[in-house]
Design a protein around this motif. Structure first.
Motif, PDB file in Angstrom:
ATOM      1  N   LEU A  83      -5.261   1.334   0.713  1.00  0.00           N
ATOM      2  CA  LEU A  83      -4.697   1.988  -0.462  1.00  0.00           C
ATOM      3  C   LEU A  83      -3.217   2.305  -0.255  1.00  0.00           C
ATOM      4  N   GLN A  84      -2.871   2.816   0.914  1.00  0.00           N
ATOM      5  CA  GLN A  84      -1.474   3.164   1.176  1.00  0.00           C
ATOM      6  C   GLN A  84      -0.606   1.922   1.382  1.00  0.00           C
ATOM      7  N   ALA A  85      -1.178   0.862   1.909  1.00  0.00           N
ATOM      8  CA  ALA A  85      -0.417  -0.391   1.996  1.00  0.00           C
ATOM      9  C   ALA A  85      -0.054  -0.861   0.593  1.00  0.00           C
ATOM     10  N   GLY A  86      -0.991  -0.759  -0.324  1.00  0.00           N
ATOM     11  CA  GLY A  86      -0.710  -1.090  -1.722  1.00  0.00           C
ATOM     12  C   GLY A  86       0.295  -0.140  -2.347  1.00  0.00           C
ATOM     13  N   ALA A  87       0.194   1.135  -1.998  1.00  0.00           N
ATOM     14  CA  ALA A  87       1.135   2.122  -2.541  1.00  0.00           C
ATOM     15  C   ALA A  87       2.561   1.841  -2.069  1.00  0.00           C
ATOM     16  N   ILE A  88       2.695   1.440  -0.822  1.00  0.00           N
ATOM     17  CA  ILE A  88       4.026   1.093  -0.309  1.00  0.00           C
ATOM     18  C   ILE A  88       4.578  -0.091  -1.089  1.00  0.00           C
ATOM     19  N   ALA A  89       3.746  -1.084  -1.353  1.00  0.00           N
ATOM     20  CA  ALA A  89       4.192  -2.245  -2.128  1.00  0.00           C
ATOM     21  C   ALA A  89       4.620  -1.836  -3.535  1.00  0.00           C
ATOM     22  N   VAL A  90       3.851  -0.950  -4.169  1.00  0.00           N
ATOM     23  CA  VAL A  90       4.204  -0.484  -5.517  1.00  0.00           C
ATOM     24  C   VAL A  90       5.541   0.248  -5.495  1.00  0.00           C
ATOM     25  N   HIS A  91       5.748   1.096  -4.509  1.00  0.00           N
ATOM     26  CA  HIS A  91       7.009   1.832  -4.424  1.00  0.00           C
ATOM     27  C   HIS A  91       8.186   0.897  -4.186  1.00  0.00           C
ATOM     28  N   LEU A  92       8.010  -0.083  -3.314  1.00  0.00           N
ATOM     29  CA  LEU A  92       9.120  -0.974  -2.980  1.00  0.00           C
ATOM     30  C   LEU A  92       9.454  -1.950  -4.100  1.00  0.00           C
ATOM     31  N   THR A  93       8.486  -2.284  -4.942  1.00  0.00           N
ATOM     32  CA  THR A  93       8.770  -3.200  -6.051  1.00  0.00           C
ATOM     33  C   THR A  93       9.273  -2.472  -7.287  1.00  0.00           C
ATOM     34  N   GLY A  94       9.198  -1.165  -7.301  1.00  0.00           N
ATOM     35  CA  GLY A  94       9.676  -0.396  -8.439  1.00  0.00           C
ATOM     36  C   GLY A  94      11.010   0.254  -8.144  1.00  0.00           C
ATOM     37  N   GLU A  95      11.344   1.222  -8.954  1.00  0.00           N
ATOM     38  CA  GLU A  95      12.612   1.926  -8.797  1.00  0.00           C
ATOM     39  C   GLU A  95      12.544   2.974  -7.695  1.00  0.00           C
ATOM     40  N   ASP A  96      11.357   3.476  -7.416  1.00  0.00           N
ATOM     41  CA  ASP A  96      11.179   4.548  -6.440  1.00  0.00           C
ATOM     42  C   ASP A  96      10.986   3.956  -5.054  1.00  0.00           C
ATOM     43  N   ARG A  97      11.967   4.077  -4.205  1.00  0.00           N
ATOM     44  CA  ARG A  97      11.911   3.483  -2.866  1.00  0.00           C
ATOM     45  C   ARG A  97      11.525   4.501  -1.793  1.00  0.00           C
ATOM     46  N   ARG A  98      11.058   5.687  -2.187  1.00  0.00           N
ATOM     47  CA  ARG A  98      10.674   6.708  -1.205  1.00  0.00           C
ATOM     48  C   ARG A  98       9.269   6.414  -0.683  1.00  0.00           C
ATOM     49  N   ILE A  99       9.177   5.968   0.546  1.00  0.00           N
ATOM     50  CA  ILE A  99       7.880   5.591   1.113  1.00  0.00           C
ATOM     51  C   ILE A  99       7.542   6.380   2.372  1.00  0.00           C
ATOM     52  N   ALA A 100       8.323   7.392   2.700  1.00  0.00           N
ATOM     53  CA  ALA A 100       8.070   8.147   3.935  1.00  0.00           C
ATOM     54  C   ALA A 100       6.673   8.776   3.922  1.00  0.00           C
ATOM     55  N   LEU A 101       6.281   9.371   2.807  1.00  0.00           N
ATOM     56  CA  LEU A 101       4.948   9.969   2.707  1.00  0.00           C
ATOM     57  C   LEU A 101       3.876   8.895   2.878  1.00  0.00           C
ATOM     58  N   ASN A 102       4.073   7.738   2.253  1.00  0.00           N
ATOM     59  CA  ASN A 102       3.092   6.659   2.356  1.00  0.00           C
ATOM     60  C   ASN A 102       2.969   6.144   3.783  1.00  0.00           C
ATOM     61  N   VAL A 103       4.081   6.030   4.482  1.00  0.00           N
ATOM     62  CA  VAL A 103       4.044   5.583   5.875  1.00  0.00           C
ATOM     63  C   VAL A 103       3.285   6.606   6.725  1.00  0.00           C
ATOM     64  N   GLY A 104       3.529   7.883   6.483  1.00  0.00           N
ATOM     65  CA  GLY A 104       2.803   8.929   7.202  1.00  0.00           C
ATOM     66  C   GLY A 104       1.313   8.893   6.910  1.00  0.00           C
ATOM     67  N   LEU A 105       0.968   8.659   5.646  1.00  0.00           N
ATOM     68  CA  LEU A 105      -0.448   8.610   5.269  1.00  0.00           C
ATOM     69  C   LEU A 105      -1.142   7.376   5.830  1.00  0.00           C
ATOM     70  N   VAL A 106      -0.472   6.224   5.825  1.00  0.00           N
ATOM     71  CA  VAL A 106      -1.101   5.019   6.373  1.00  0.00           C
ATOM     72  C   VAL A 106      -1.281   5.158   7.878  1.00  0.00           C
ATOM     73  N   THR A 107      -0.339   5.800   8.541  1.00  0.00           N
ATOM     74  CA  THR A 107      -0.465   6.020   9.985  1.00  0.00           C
ATOM     75  C   THR A 107      -1.611   6.982  10.284  1.00  0.00           C
ATOM     76  N   THR A 108      -1.673   8.070   9.543  1.00  0.00           N
ATOM     77  CA  THR A 108      -2.745   9.051   9.733  1.00  0.00           C
ATOM     78  C   THR A 108      -4.110   8.426   9.444  1.00  0.00           C
ATOM     79  N   ALA A 109      -4.190   7.625   8.396  1.00  0.00           N
ATOM     80  CA  ALA A 109      -5.457   6.975   8.067  1.00  0.00           C
ATOM     81  C   ALA A 109      -5.853   5.963   9.139  1.00  0.00           C
TER      82      ALA A 109
END
Length: 119
Positions: A83-109
């Motif tokens: 889910l977080q890998a997909g979320a990172i892709a969504v953030h990077l393909t859109g205007e919102d490039r903030r992925i720090a939370l997603n990286v933390g969540l994918v690491t924790t998961a």
């Protein structure tokens, strides 16, 4: 390792229970200040995503707590990695490039998944 699992899984479960519940009960207008990407997906998909997050949070906690169907905890943690890998892709393909939370969540998961395999 059991204590580490409960700390990480409990933290993830609380986060996803909160985030998923918001996606299920709030309108896109209410979510937009927190999640700028809500306009990029249909409302039924947003509701489904919230439901998956709530069910995944339950899957992290109930199987180890009850001792029933323990592989479901690993499946839930693995699902959150995806889910977080997909979320990172969504953030990077859109205007919102903030992925720090997603990286933390994918690491924790991912760590939670590793710990869940030893339950």
């Amino acid at each position: 390792m059991n204590i580490a699992y409960w700390i990480l899984a409990g933290s993830l479960a609380l986060f996803y229970l909160y985030a998923g519940t918001l996606k299920v009960i709030r309108t896109p207008d209410q979510l937009r200040p927190m999640m700028s990407w809500v306009d990029r997906i249909p409302l039924p998909a947003l509701r489904a995503l919230g439901t998956v997050e709530v069910l995944g949070a339950t899957g992290l906690i109930l199987p180890p707590l009850t001792g029933i169907a323990l592989p479901l905890a690993a499946a839930a943690a693995g699902g959150f990695v995806l889910l977080q890998a997909g979320a990172i892709a969504v953030h990077l393909t859109g205007e919102d490039r903030r992925i720090a939370l997603n990286v933390g969540l994918v690491t924790t998961a991912a760590v939670t998944l590793w710990l869940a395999t030893g339950l």
